[in-house]
Scaffold this active site. Sequence first.
Site, PDB file in Angstrom:
ATOM      1  N   ASP A  49       0.832  -1.208   0.000  1.00  0.00           N
ATOM      2  CA  ASP A  49       0.000   0.000   0.000  1.00  0.00           C
ATOM      3  C   ASP A  49       0.866   1.257   0.000  1.00  0.00           C
ATOM      4  O   ASP A  49       1.889   1.323   0.682  1.00  0.00           O
ATOM      5  CB  ASP A  49      -0.882   0.003   1.259  1.00  0.00           C
ATOM      6  CG  ASP A  49      -1.778   1.223   1.314  1.00  0.00           C
ATOM      7  OD1 ASP A  49      -2.700   1.316   0.481  1.00  0.00           O
ATOM      8  OD2 ASP A  49      -1.556   2.093   2.184  1.00  0.00           O
ATOM      9  N   TYR A  54       2.137  10.512  -0.087  1.00  0.00           N
ATOM     10  CA  TYR A  54       3.221  10.167   0.836  1.00  0.00           C
ATOM     11  C   TYR A  54       4.522  10.787   0.319  1.00  0.00           C
ATOM     12  O   TYR A  54       5.126  10.311  -0.643  1.00  0.00           O
ATOM     13  CB  TYR A  54       3.377   8.646   0.994  1.00  0.00           C
ATOM     14  CG  TYR A  54       2.194   7.965   1.675  1.00  0.00           C
ATOM     15  CD1 TYR A  54       1.199   8.699   2.323  1.00  0.00           C
ATOM     16  CD2 TYR A  54       2.075   6.583   1.682  1.00  0.00           C
ATOM     17  CE1 TYR A  54       0.115   8.075   2.938  1.00  0.00           C
ATOM     18  CE2 TYR A  54       1.001   5.950   2.304  1.00  0.00           C
ATOM     19  CZ  TYR A  54       0.025   6.708   2.928  1.00  0.00           C
ATOM     20  OH  TYR A  54      -1.044   6.086   3.533  1.00  0.00           O
ATOM     21  N   PRO A 207      -2.159  -1.018  12.359  1.00  0.00           N
ATOM     22  CA  PRO A 207      -2.619  -2.091  13.249  1.00  0.00           C
ATOM     23  C   PRO A 207      -1.774  -2.191  14.519  1.00  0.00           C
ATOM     24  O   PRO A 207      -2.208  -2.787  15.508  1.00  0.00           O
ATOM     25  CB  PRO A 207      -2.466  -3.353  12.387  1.00  0.00           C
ATOM     26  CG  PRO A 207      -1.410  -3.011  11.378  1.00  0.00           C
ATOM     27  CD  PRO A 207      -1.595  -1.543  11.097  1.00  0.00           C
ATOM     28  N   SER A 286      10.285  -0.240   9.693  1.00  0.00           N
ATOM     29  CA  SER A 286      11.488   0.557   9.417  1.00  0.00           C
ATOM     30  C   SER A 286      12.719  -0.335   9.253  1.00  0.00           C
ATOM     31  O   SER A 286      13.781   0.159   8.875  1.00  0.00           O
ATOM     32  CB  SER A 286      11.713   1.568  10.553  1.00  0.00           C
ATOM     33  OG  SER A 286      11.971   0.893  11.768  1.00  0.00           O
ATOM     34  N   ASN A 294       6.666  -9.609  12.371  1.00  0.00           N
ATOM     35  CA  ASN A 294       5.217  -9.366  12.275  1.00  0.00           C
ATOM     36  C   ASN A 294       4.471 -10.413  11.442  1.00  0.00           C
ATOM     37  O   ASN A 294       3.302 -10.669  11.707  1.00  0.00           O
ATOM     38  CB  ASN A 294       4.963  -7.959  11.713  1.00  0.00           C
ATOM     39  CG  ASN A 294       5.512  -6.866  12.644  1.00  0.00           C
ATOM     40  OD1 ASN A 294       5.802  -7.123  13.809  1.00  0.00           O
ATOM     41  ND2 ASN A 294       5.662  -5.670  12.127  1.00  0.00           N
TER      42      ASN A 294
HETATM   43  P1  NAP Z   1       1.966   0.286  12.197  1.00  0.00           P
HETATM   44  O1  NAP Z   1       2.283  -1.100  11.765  1.00  0.00           O
HETATM   45  O2  NAP Z   1       0.921   0.492  13.213  1.00  0.00           O
HETATM   46  O3  NAP Z   1       3.290   1.035  12.679  1.00  0.00           O
HETATM   47  C1  NAP Z   1       4.480   0.858  11.964  1.00  0.00           C
HETATM   48  C2  NAP Z   1       5.691   1.290  12.762  1.00  0.00           C
HETATM   49  O4  NAP Z   1       5.782   0.585  14.007  1.00  0.00           O
HETATM   50  C3  NAP Z   1       6.966   0.923  12.006  1.00  0.00           C
HETATM   51  O5  NAP Z   1       7.287   1.847  11.021  1.00  0.00           O
HETATM   52  C4  NAP Z   1       7.976   0.832  13.135  1.00  0.00           C
HETATM   53  O6  NAP Z   1       8.343   2.162  13.524  1.00  0.00           O
HETATM   54  C5  NAP Z   1       7.139   0.186  14.231  1.00  0.00           C
HETATM   55  N1  NAP Z   1       7.193  -1.275  14.198  1.00  0.00           N
HETATM   56  C6  NAP Z   1       6.557  -2.132  13.335  1.00  0.00           C
HETATM   57  N2  NAP Z   1       6.821  -3.414  13.622  1.00  0.00           N
HETATM   58  C7  NAP Z   1       7.636  -3.407  14.702  1.00  0.00           C
HETATM   59  C8  NAP Z   1       8.241  -4.408  15.481  1.00  0.00           C
HETATM   60  N3  NAP Z   1       8.045  -5.694  15.205  1.00  0.00           N
HETATM   61  N4  NAP Z   1       9.025  -4.028  16.523  1.00  0.00           N
HETATM   62  C9  NAP Z   1       9.218  -2.734  16.817  1.00  0.00           C
HETATM   63  N5  NAP Z   1       8.660  -1.722  16.121  1.00  0.00           N
HETATM   64  C10 NAP Z   1       7.868  -2.035  15.068  1.00  0.00           C
HETATM   65  O7  NAP Z   1       1.524   0.998  10.853  1.00  0.00           O
HETATM   66  P2  NAP Z   1       1.651   2.509  10.243  1.00  0.00           P
HETATM   67  O8  NAP Z   1       3.046   2.701   9.751  1.00  0.00           O
HETATM   68  O9  NAP Z   1       1.075   3.497  11.168  1.00  0.00           O
HETATM   69  O10 NAP Z   1       0.670   2.346   9.013  1.00  0.00           O
HETATM   70  C11 NAP Z   1       0.880   1.265   8.100  1.00  0.00           C
HETATM   71  C12 NAP Z   1       0.452   1.647   6.720  1.00  0.00           C
HETATM   72  O11 NAP Z   1      -0.940   1.974   6.699  1.00  0.00           O
HETATM   73  C13 NAP Z   1       1.114   2.915   6.167  1.00  0.00           C
HETATM   74  O12 NAP Z   1       2.404   2.676   5.690  1.00  0.00           O
HETATM   75  C14 NAP Z   1       0.154   3.296   5.063  1.00  0.00           C
HETATM   76  O13 NAP Z   1       0.372   2.478   3.924  1.00  0.00           O
HETATM   77  C15 NAP Z   1      -1.184   2.965   5.712  1.00  0.00           C
HETATM   78  N6  NAP Z   1      -1.792   4.158   6.326  1.00  0.00           N
HETATM   79  C16 NAP Z   1      -2.900   4.666   5.722  1.00  0.00           C
HETATM   80  C17 NAP Z   1      -3.517   5.782   6.226  1.00  0.00           C
HETATM   81  C18 NAP Z   1      -4.755   6.281   5.550  1.00  0.00           C
HETATM   82  O14 NAP Z   1      -5.186   7.407   5.817  1.00  0.00           O
HETATM   83  N7  NAP Z   1      -5.328   5.514   4.669  1.00  0.00           N
HETATM   84  C19 NAP Z   1      -3.016   6.431   7.387  1.00  0.00           C
HETATM   85  C20 NAP Z   1      -1.886   5.871   8.002  1.00  0.00           C
HETATM   86  C21 NAP Z   1      -1.290   4.745   7.462  1.00  0.00           C
HETATM   87  P3  NAP Z   1       9.778   2.566  14.150  1.00  0.00           P
HETATM   88  O15 NAP Z   1      10.715   1.408  13.995  1.00  0.00           O
HETATM   89  O16 NAP Z   1      10.191   3.758  13.357  1.00  0.00           O
HETATM   90  O17 NAP Z   1       9.476   2.916  15.570  1.00  0.00           O
END
Ligand code: NAP
Length: 324
Positions: A49, A54, A207, A286, A294
């Site tokens: 996605d 972005y 999520p 990241s 995950n």
């Molecule tokens: P998320 O999965 O809730 O958070 C991702 C962040 O959490 C990573 O970048 C990383 O950040 C950290 N992380 C993930 N797995 C980890 C692990 N196993 N251990 C430690 N840290 C971990 O998702 P999100 O990035 O907020 O959103 C995901 C996607 O949803 C986006 O990329 C985008 O495509 C979509 N999105 C859509 C909208 C919309 O309006 N439609 C809005 C937001 C997002 P760090 O390592 O930097 O801490």
Amino acid sequence: MKYRKLGNSGLKISEIGLGSWLTYGTAIEQERSIACIHKAYDLGINFFDTANAYNQGAAEVVLGKALKEYARSSYVVATKVYFPMGEGPNDRGLSRKHIIEQCDASLKRLGVDYIDLYQCHRYDPETPVEETLRALDDLISQGKILYAGVSEWSAEQITDAAHIAKEKNFRPLISNQPIYNMIVRYIEKEVLPVSEKHGMGQVVFSPLAQGILTGKYKPGQEIPSTSRAANHNTNRWITSYLNDAVLTSVQKLENIAQGLGLKLSQLALAWVLRQPGVSSAIIGASRPEQVEENVITSGFMIPEPILNEIDSVLAEIDGFVPIW
Ligand code: NAP
């Protein structure tokens, strides 16, 4: 990796998807971004996605570059249109003009001949829904997009669009992309049942609540220096989660995860995927190791008594609304 049908369509996407907001083309350098995307593909993720907005197209460019190595039929690329791409009055929204122009721009940036899923990033109150749906239907007829969906539309907006599509014989919207995680559950009440009624699957974002649901942020402790919350370019949204009440409940969730032999991130993803209306949980990563950690969730079923235990912890923070 397990795959689910996206709504009533025949499209199958991985239970875990990979997104590129605040990461690829933004905070993460290109080499590491591509390593994350390749790791995801290697582990069976086929759903990627992104959005035109972005970093003004930069995320699409990196994603396109990374996916170039693979057969086009082997992955599903989703992007979006709505947020401003320029200063002009027609450089935003869901008008026919902006949708058609931005679809062409996204195809170029991604380096593909078609977009699998083209999503309206938000609802546009200034454009008649019929105009938007007709533009999307025309793009499908032209073969530039295969399917259309929306993001963060309300139950009422979804219902209205489904009725117009039926009445005008447009191809139906197949997906909605809302926020959904253990902390933000508003879609359960109306959006999920209404989407299901109209044949739309959810591809949910954040999520892991942007990393809060990994347990790396602790109440009363320093923010880890390499995390999203520590980066001034990316912490605008996550900081609203960083309060002691939320982080204390998150620690209790982490204990529950440990009892099951899981990381909290894995429990949080399995929890989102317990909903049959959710087709994919779109994570951010990241580092490639995060993708690896995950994806293990796919297929894991949380036992009923544990779901009840989770619910009682979540009741403590019921009503909390972060900024997203
Ligand atoms: P998320 O999965 O809730 O958070 C991702 C962040 O959490 C990573 O970048 C990383 O950040 C950290 N992380 C993930 N797995 C980890 C692990 N196993 N251990 C430690 N840290 C971990 O998702 P999100 O990035 O907020 O959103 C995901 C996607 O949803 C986006 O990329 C985008 O495509 C979509 N999105 C859509 C909208 C919309 O309006 N439609 C809005 C937001 C997002 P760090 O390592 O930097 O801490």
